[in-house]
Scaffold this active site. Structure first.
Site, mmCIF file in Angstrom:
data_model
loop_
_atom_site.group_PDB
_atom_site.id
_atom_site.type_symbol
_atom_site.label_atom_id
_atom_site.label_comp_id
_atom_site.label_asym_id
_atom_site.label_seq_id
_atom_site.Cartn_x
_atom_site.Cartn_y
_atom_site.Cartn_z
ATOM 1 C CB SER A 141 -4.643 -2.615 2.744
ATOM 2 O OG SER A 141 -4.569 -1.607 3.730
ATOM 3 C CE1 TYR A 166 -3.238 0.961 -0.842
ATOM 4 C CE2 TYR A 166 -4.039 1.147 1.408
ATOM 5 C CZ TYR A 166 -3.219 0.548 0.470
ATOM 6 O OH TYR A 166 -2.385 -0.478 0.853
#
Length: 348
Positions: A141, A166
Site C-alpha cells: 500500500s 495498517y
C-alpha cells in the site's frame, strides 16, 4: 537496476492461479481479467463483514458465471485450511490481495490486522514455500510511505516510519516476503497501490462514500478541511499492471549491494513497485466531478486532520514503466464517469 525476466515465463501459464481476496474490489477485477484471457482461477475469500457482504457476494456471483472459476470460502489465518489448499492445487502463481484494509479501522480493531495481514500472509508464504509457487504477487500500500513528505513517493525511498497499524502491517508483508525470497528463492513482487477506485469499488473508500452521500442528500466529511490530495488510480490500470507482471517474476538484482542497498530490489528474487496514476488530485476537484455526474450539490462538512491520514500521495512509477512498458493513465474525469455509471446501476 532490478532484473525481471525479459520474456513471460511459460510455466506461469499452466495450472490454476490463486487470487486471494477474490470477493474484494481489486481481486474481483483481477480474477475477471485472468478468466477473460483463458486462465483458470481459484478465488479465495472469507467474505467477512468489514463492509456489506452482499456486495462481495454479488462479485462472486459474477465470477461464478465463468466455467474456469472456482471459489473457496476460507480464512487464510486458518493454518490447516491454507496448508491443505496449497497442497491440493500447487499453484504456479499466487496473487495475494486478501487483507484487512482501512487506516481508521485499524485504530479501533488492531487485532484484525495481526490475524489477516500478518498471520494470513505468513500462511500464504508457507504455502508458496512448500508447494512450488513460481511467483507470488502481493498487495502492499502507499500507506507504507507514512511520515514521508518528499513527493512523488519513490520505491527507492526509506519507508521506516508508518503512521498507522495498517501501514505497519503492509511494511511487515514486504519484509516477510523478502525473508522468504532470500531463504527459499521464492520470486515475490510487492505492489504498493495508490487509492484505487472504479466500478464495484469498496463502500469504505472516499469516492463511493461521496457518491452515496450526494445521492442521498447527506453531508460528506472532508478532513483537513478538504486540503488533501490523492493519487487516484483507476482499477483497470491496476489490473493491467498486474497482468504484465504476473508472468515476469523477479530474478534478483546482480548489482544489489549491502553497502548501498536499494530498498526496492534485492539480490534475492524480490521487487517492489508503485502502482499509481502518477498524478495527485485535489479532493475537492473529485467532489466537484461527482456533483457534475449526479447533478446534485454536495453538502460538505469540513473537519480537522484525522490520526493516520497523510496530506498527499503521489506515485513515482518509473520502475514499473521501465520494466513492463506501462503507465497508468486513466484521467480522473474518465474514471469518475465510468464509476458513476456503474454506481447508478448498482444503486438503482
Amino acid at each position: 537496476m532490478a532484473v525481471v525476466s525479459a520474456e513471460p515465463v511459460k510455466a506461469m501459464k499452466e495450472g490454476q492461479i490463486l487470487v486471494t481476496g477474490a470477493a474484494g474490489f481489486i481481486g474481483f477485477h483481477v480474477a475477471q481479467h485472468l478468466l477473460s484471457s483463458g486462465r483458470e482461477v481459484v478465488g479465495l475469500d472469507s467474505v467477512n463483514n468489514y463492509y456489506d457482504p452482499s456486495l462481495k457476494q454479488a462479485r462472486i456471483d459474477v465470477l461464478k458465471q465463468q466455467p474456469k472459476f472456482s471459489f473457496v470460502k476460507a480464512d487464510l489465518a486458518n493454518r490447516e485450511t491454507t496448508k491443505s489448499l496449497f497442497a491440493k492445487h500447487r499453484f504456479p502463481a499466487v496473487i495475494h490481495l486478501a487483507a484487512q484494509a482501512g487506516v481508521r479501522y485499524s485504530l479501533e480493531n488492531p487485532h484484525a490486522y495481526a490475524d489477516a495481514n500478518i498471520e494470513g500472509f505468513l500462511n500464504v508464504l508457507e504455502g508458496c514455500r512448500h508447494h512450488g509457487c513460481g511467483h507470488l504477487l502481493f498487495a502492499s500500500s502507499s500507506s507504507v510511505y507514512g511520515a514521508n513528505t518528499r513527493l512523488p513517493f519513490s520505491v527507492q525511498d526509506n519507508v521506516d516510519h508508518p503512521i498507522s497499524l495498517y501501514a505497519a502491517s503492509k511494511k511487515a508483508n514486504e519484509l516477510m516476503a523478502h525473508a522468504y525470497s532470500h531463504l527459499y528463492r521464492i520470486p515475490c513482487t510487492g505492489l504498493r497501490f495508490f487509492t484505487v477506485y472504479g466500478p464495484w469499488g469498496r463502500p469504505d473508500m472516499a469516492i463511493f462514500i461521496f457518491a452515496k452521500a450526494i445521492l442521498e442528500g447527506k453531508p460528506i466529511r472532508l478532513f483537513n478541511h478538504g486540503n488533501m490530495r490523492r493519487d487516484f488510480t483507476y482499477v483497470d490500470d491496476v489490473v493491467e499492471a498486474i497482468a504484465r507482471l504476473i508472468d515476469r517474476p523477479p530474478q534478483g538484482n546482480p548489482a544489489w549491494s549491502g553497502d548501498n542497498p536499494d530498498p526496492a530490489s534485492s539480490a534475492a528474487p524480490w521487487k517492489i513497485y508503485n502502482i499509481g496514476n502518477n498524478r495527485p488530485e485535489e479532493l475537492e476537484h473529485v467532489v466537484a466531478l461527482l456533483e457534475k455526474e449526479f447533478g446534485r450539490p454536495a453538502i460538505k462538512e469540513m473537519l480537522p486532520m484525522q490520526p493516520g491520514d497523510v496530506l498527499a500521495t503521489y506515485a513515482d512509477i518509473e520502475d514499473l514503466a521501465r520494466d513492463v512498458g506501462f503507465r497508468p493513465a486513466t484521467t480522473i474525469e474518465d474514471g469518475i464517469a465510468r464509476f458513476s455509471k456503474w454506481f447508478r446501476e448498482y444503486q438503482n
